[in-house]
Design a protein around this motif. Sequence first.
Motif, PDB file in Angstrom:
ATOM      1  N   SER A 152      15.280  64.803 -40.314  1.00 53.21           N
ATOM      2  CA  SER A 152      14.466  65.767 -41.051  1.00 53.21           C
ATOM      3  C   SER A 152      14.678  67.135 -40.425  1.00 53.21           C
ATOM      4  O   SER A 152      14.483  67.309 -39.225  1.00 53.21           O
ATOM      5  CB  SER A 152      13.011  65.312 -40.938  1.00 53.21           C
ATOM      6  N   ARG A 154      14.542  71.630 -40.949  1.00 48.17           N
ATOM      7  CA  ARG A 154      14.315  72.858 -41.725  1.00 48.17           C
ATOM      8  C   ARG A 154      15.050  73.976 -41.014  1.00 48.17           C
ATOM      9  O   ARG A 154      14.892  74.196 -39.815  1.00 48.17           O
ATOM     10  CB  ARG A 154      12.829  73.157 -41.928  1.00 48.17           C
ATOM     11  N   THR A 156      16.061  77.802 -41.877  1.00 46.99           N
ATOM     12  CA  THR A 156      15.912  78.882 -42.846  1.00 46.99           C
ATOM     13  C   THR A 156      16.329  80.201 -42.202  1.00 46.99           C
ATOM     14  O   THR A 156      16.678  80.255 -41.033  1.00 46.99           O
ATOM     15  CB  THR A 156      14.449  78.959 -43.310  1.00 46.99           C
ATOM     16  N   SER A 178      24.354  77.588 -44.695  1.00 48.04           N
ATOM     17  CA  SER A 178      23.812  76.232 -44.612  1.00 48.04           C
ATOM     18  C   SER A 178      24.848  75.172 -44.302  1.00 48.04           C
ATOM     19  O   SER A 178      24.490  74.050 -43.929  1.00 48.04           O
ATOM     20  CB  SER A 178      23.105  75.879 -45.922  1.00 48.04           C
ATOM     21  N   GLY A 208      16.171  79.043 -52.133  1.00 45.75           N
ATOM     22  CA  GLY A 208      16.307  77.949 -51.174  1.00 45.75           C
ATOM     23  C   GLY A 208      16.481  76.622 -51.883  1.00 45.75           C
ATOM     24  O   GLY A 208      16.446  76.548 -53.119  1.00 45.75           O
ATOM     25  N   ALA A 210      15.497  72.276 -51.469  1.00 47.62           N
ATOM     26  CA  ALA A 210      14.970  71.081 -50.800  1.00 47.62           C
ATOM     27  C   ALA A 210      15.988  69.984 -51.058  1.00 47.62           C
ATOM     28  O   ALA A 210      16.284  69.665 -52.218  1.00 47.62           O
ATOM     29  CB  ALA A 210      13.615  70.708 -51.375  1.00 47.62           C
ATOM     30  N   GLU A 224      15.477  71.328 -45.496  1.00 43.91           N
ATOM     31  CA  GLU A 224      14.989  72.527 -46.183  1.00 43.91           C
ATOM     32  C   GLU A 224      15.869  73.694 -45.751  1.00 43.91           C
ATOM     33  O   GLU A 224      15.995  73.964 -44.558  1.00 43.91           O
ATOM     34  CB  GLU A 224      13.535  72.786 -45.779  1.00 43.91           C
ATOM     35  N   SER A 226      16.648  77.860 -46.770  1.00 38.09           N
ATOM     36  CA  SER A 226      16.269  78.988 -47.636  1.00 38.09           C
ATOM     37  C   SER A 226      16.514  80.291 -46.900  1.00 38.09           C
ATOM     38  O   SER A 226      16.739  80.315 -45.691  1.00 38.09           O
ATOM     39  CB  SER A 226      14.788  78.898 -48.037  1.00 38.09           C
TER      40      SER A 226
END
Length: 349
Positions: A152, A154, A156, A178, A208, A210, A224, A226
């Motif tokens: 998991s 994130r 950004t 990314s 962004g 998901a 995630e 963004s």
Amino acid sequence: MQQVRLRAALVGCGAFANAALVPAMRAAGIEIVAVCDPNAERAQATMKSASAGAAYGDMSAMLAAEAVDAVVMAVGPTIYPKLAELAFGHGVHVFVEKPPAITVAEAEAMKRAAARAGKQLVVGFMKRFATGYRMAKEITEASDFGAVRMVSARITTGVWTPAWSKTLTPLSFVLDHSVHFLDLMRFFGGPVEWVSAVKTQASSERFGFAVLLAYQGGAAGLLEISNYESRGVPNERVQITGSDGASVTVENVSRVTYTRDAEPMVPGRAFSPQRERLVWEPNMTNISAENASLVHMGYVGEMRNLAGAIVSGLPVTPSINDAIAALALAHAVVESDGRQINLQNEGEV
Ligand SMILES: NC(=O)c1ccc[n+]([C@@H]2O[C@H](COP(=O)([O-])OP(=O)(O)OC[C@H]3O[C@@H](n4cnc5c(N)ncnc54)[C@H](O)[C@@H]3O)[C@@H](O)[C@H]2O)c1
């Protein structure tokens, strides 16, 4: 015995090469024989800062005149396929920054050109060499971690302009920013079977995704990405969870928390050195070459890995197959629109 040093030439003397690659190559003991950039001012300045012997405006002219083992390129993915083919024609190994190309087909053609030349083609996924991510990887591979079941992350940023594209689109953003994290998701979770992504877009500059990933090995991934946030704050967090109560979290690339399967709170619960959480972060009070940000961010390790593999003649990991897989994932994320996209030919990690 004298150590054999990799002799390399730098192609592209822009912002990134000067900020990261030149100091990382030097820290890794790579000899920067020559540099080249059509912008003569940049080429001259970089030649001096890299203590290189010569500056050129054209890569082919440089490779015709200089004896090097490899070229390290920091130009952009619209030009890497052409430059890589030229470099292989001169019989040298090639390192390109990420992404290696815009399309999967172009990256596959680069792989074939490397194979024909019998040379290595290496792509710059330095996050795999960041101190915190290497520690996390080692923890997840230990027998008491169990099988990796969740990844998991994130990751950004703020408003982003890809240097090579100048135009910000969801595709140029995912390819430029990314793609590092799509590679990292594979690094921790293994080959990906399918991906699905939902886009959110507030304006032409802010958007962004998901992302949901199903791994071939049975793990599930959530990512995630963004550019809704700020470039001034830490915005990277990855957690890998095993099957038996353990997980490892890396925040801000550098803070590693290893969570073991501790006892729930009951009367008389004792502190267990074997089962409580462990936290690691760099000791910023000590000056040492190994405590530099370019080491912790992975740039130095990436260059040591390149030099070590080429000097010893061993295949470099991550391989061009990993880069092709990350590129395929990047296109799938942008195209998905909520649909499940199956990934083909997912191999190494
Ligand atoms: N791994 C990372 O963390 C990271 C970070 C930033 C950029 N990058 C990558 O580095 C690359 C360069 O990015 P940048 O921000 O330095 O861009 P930049 O525009 O600042 O630099 C690119 C340089 O390449 C030169 N160039 C153009 N054509 C050339 C040619 N044919 N031969 C030699 N030089 C040529 C340009 O004159 C320029 O100086 C991109 O691929 C980018 O994705 C990686």
